[in-house]
Design an enzyme around this catalytic site. Structure first.
Site, short mmCIF file in Angstrom:
data_model
loop_
_atom_site.label_atom_id
_atom_site.label_comp_id
_atom_site.label_asym_id
_atom_site.label_seq_id
_atom_site.Cartn_x
_atom_site.Cartn_y
_atom_site.Cartn_z
N ASP A 67 0.81 -1.22 0.00
CA ASP A 67 0.00 0.00 0.00
C ASP A 67 0.84 1.26 0.00
OD1 ASP A 67 0.91 -0.59 2.55
OD2 ASP A 67 -1.07 -0.96 3.38
N ASN A 136 -7.75 -3.41 14.21
CA ASN A 136 -9.13 -3.68 13.80
C ASN A 136 -9.20 -4.84 12.80
OD1 ASN A 136 -8.10 -2.57 11.48
ND2 ASN A 136 -9.47 -0.81 11.41
N HIS A 138 -7.38 -5.16 10.04
CA HIS A 138 -7.10 -4.86 8.62
C HIS A 138 -5.82 -5.52 8.15
CE1 HIS A 138 -4.86 -0.85 9.70
NE2 HIS A 138 -3.96 -1.78 9.44
N GLU A 143 -9.77 -2.22 5.21
CA GLU A 143 -10.38 -1.96 6.51
C GLU A 143 -11.65 -2.80 6.67
OE1 GLU A 143 -8.82 -0.21 8.58
OE2 GLU A 143 -7.98 1.62 7.75
C1 F6R Z 1 1.37 -1.64 6.11
C2 F6R Z 1 0.12 -2.36 6.20
C3 F6R Z 1 -0.69 -2.38 7.45
C4 F6R Z 1 0.13 -2.76 8.67
C5 F6R Z 1 -0.75 -2.78 9.93
C6 F6R Z 1 0.07 -3.05 11.17
O1 F6R Z 1 1.91 -1.75 4.80
O2 F6R Z 1 -0.26 -2.91 5.24
O3 F6R Z 1 -1.75 -3.29 7.29
O4 F6R Z 1 0.70 -4.01 8.48
O5 F6R Z 1 -1.38 -1.55 10.08
O6 F6R Z 1 0.93 -1.98 11.39
P1 F6R Z 1 2.04 -2.01 12.52
O7 F6R Z 1 3.03 -3.05 12.12
O8 F6R Z 1 2.66 -0.64 12.50
O9 F6R Z 1 1.36 -2.33 13.79
#
Ligand code: F6R
Length: 245
Positions: A67, A136, A138, A143
């Site tokens: 992303d 959450n 995702h 989301e």
């Molecule tokens: C980032 C991504 C997100 C993260 C998720 C966890 O490229 O795709 O889905 O993997 O938000 O983020 P952290 O590792 O910062 O807790």
């Protein structure tokens, strides 16, 4: 799903780096799906160490990140492309032409997403997709929603994600409100998935992902349908799964 409890963040990161490195050893021109966020930083450091010691060669590896924030160029220090350069790509011998991140600078969302989907499909999808999980549930920026997403698309970030990501920005108002993300179907097309999660604040999401119903309100729960998923965690992230695996 194969759940591996590594007990600590350090051990989780070593295990993830070993799995990623094994993929590169088995197929030097493999396609890796990569994630940003705090969780994979230790794994990326492990990969850099392996490269520096001469045991890993990235020269043929191709990468596709999950992303990118809409509206940020790859030179913007808050962009995910910049993060990847800083945390991994600048420290290994990857060919920049083999690095792919959705083009946040292209504000034509349809064009940016269609182009990215075409590129991932032409590469034959990912051999190994590294994922983190949001509190959450995702994955990527998919989301919680009424249905599972398919290909790359533009999303409005939820308040909880904006708040979680604001730690990386000076002010919460600076966090972009939209992002381009690989869709769930694209993620599921990977031949192997490596999910990393640590910390107590991920415990409920990890439980829902592994043992809850398969519902788009927990996007990561779709991974239960994938035949080849490794969930690599520390004790805290698995604290609500005791006795279940
Ligand atoms: C980032 C991504 C997100 C993260 C998720 C966890 O490229 O795709 O889905 O993997 O938000 O983020 P952290 O590792 O910062 O807790």
């Amino acid at each position: 799903m194969r759940i591996i409890n590594c007990h600590t963040y350090e051990a989780m990161s070593r295990k993830a780096a070993d799995i990623l490195a094994a993929q590169i050893q088995l197929k030097p021109n493999c396609v890796l799906g990569l994630a940003t966020g705090t969780t994979p930083i230790g794994a990326y450091q492990g990969l850099i160490k392996k490269y520096e010691s001469g045991s890993l060669d990235f020269s043929e590896v191709r990468t596709y990140n999950l992303d990118e924030y809409r509206g940020l160029t790859h030179e913007d220090p808050q962009s995910y492309h910049y993060f990847m350069n800083d945390q991994l790509f600048n420290h290994v011998n990857i060919d920049p032409a083999n690095v792919h991140v959705p083009d946040g600078a292209n504000t034509d969302a349809d064009a940016a997403c269609t182009d990215y989907d075409r590129m991932v499909a032409e590469a034959g999808y990912c051999d190994l997709q590294l994922l983190g999980i949001g509190r959450n549930g995702h994955i990527g920026f998919n989301e919680p929603a009424d249905e599972f997403s398919k290909g790359t698309h533009c999303v409005d970030l939820t308040e909880s994600t904006i708040e979680a990501n604001s730690r990386l920005f000076e002010k919460e108002e600076d966090v972009p409100r939209q992002a381009y993300t690989m869709g769930t179907q694209t993620i599921m097309n990977a031949r192997c998935i490596l999910m990393v999660a640590n910390g107590e604040n991920k415990a409920q999401a990890v439980r829902d992902m592994c043992f809850g119903p398969i519902v788009p309100t927990c996007p990561a729960s779709i991974l239960q349908l994938h035949p080849n998923v490794f969930v690599v965690c520390d004790d805290a992230a698995l604290s609500l799964c005791e006795g279940l695996y």
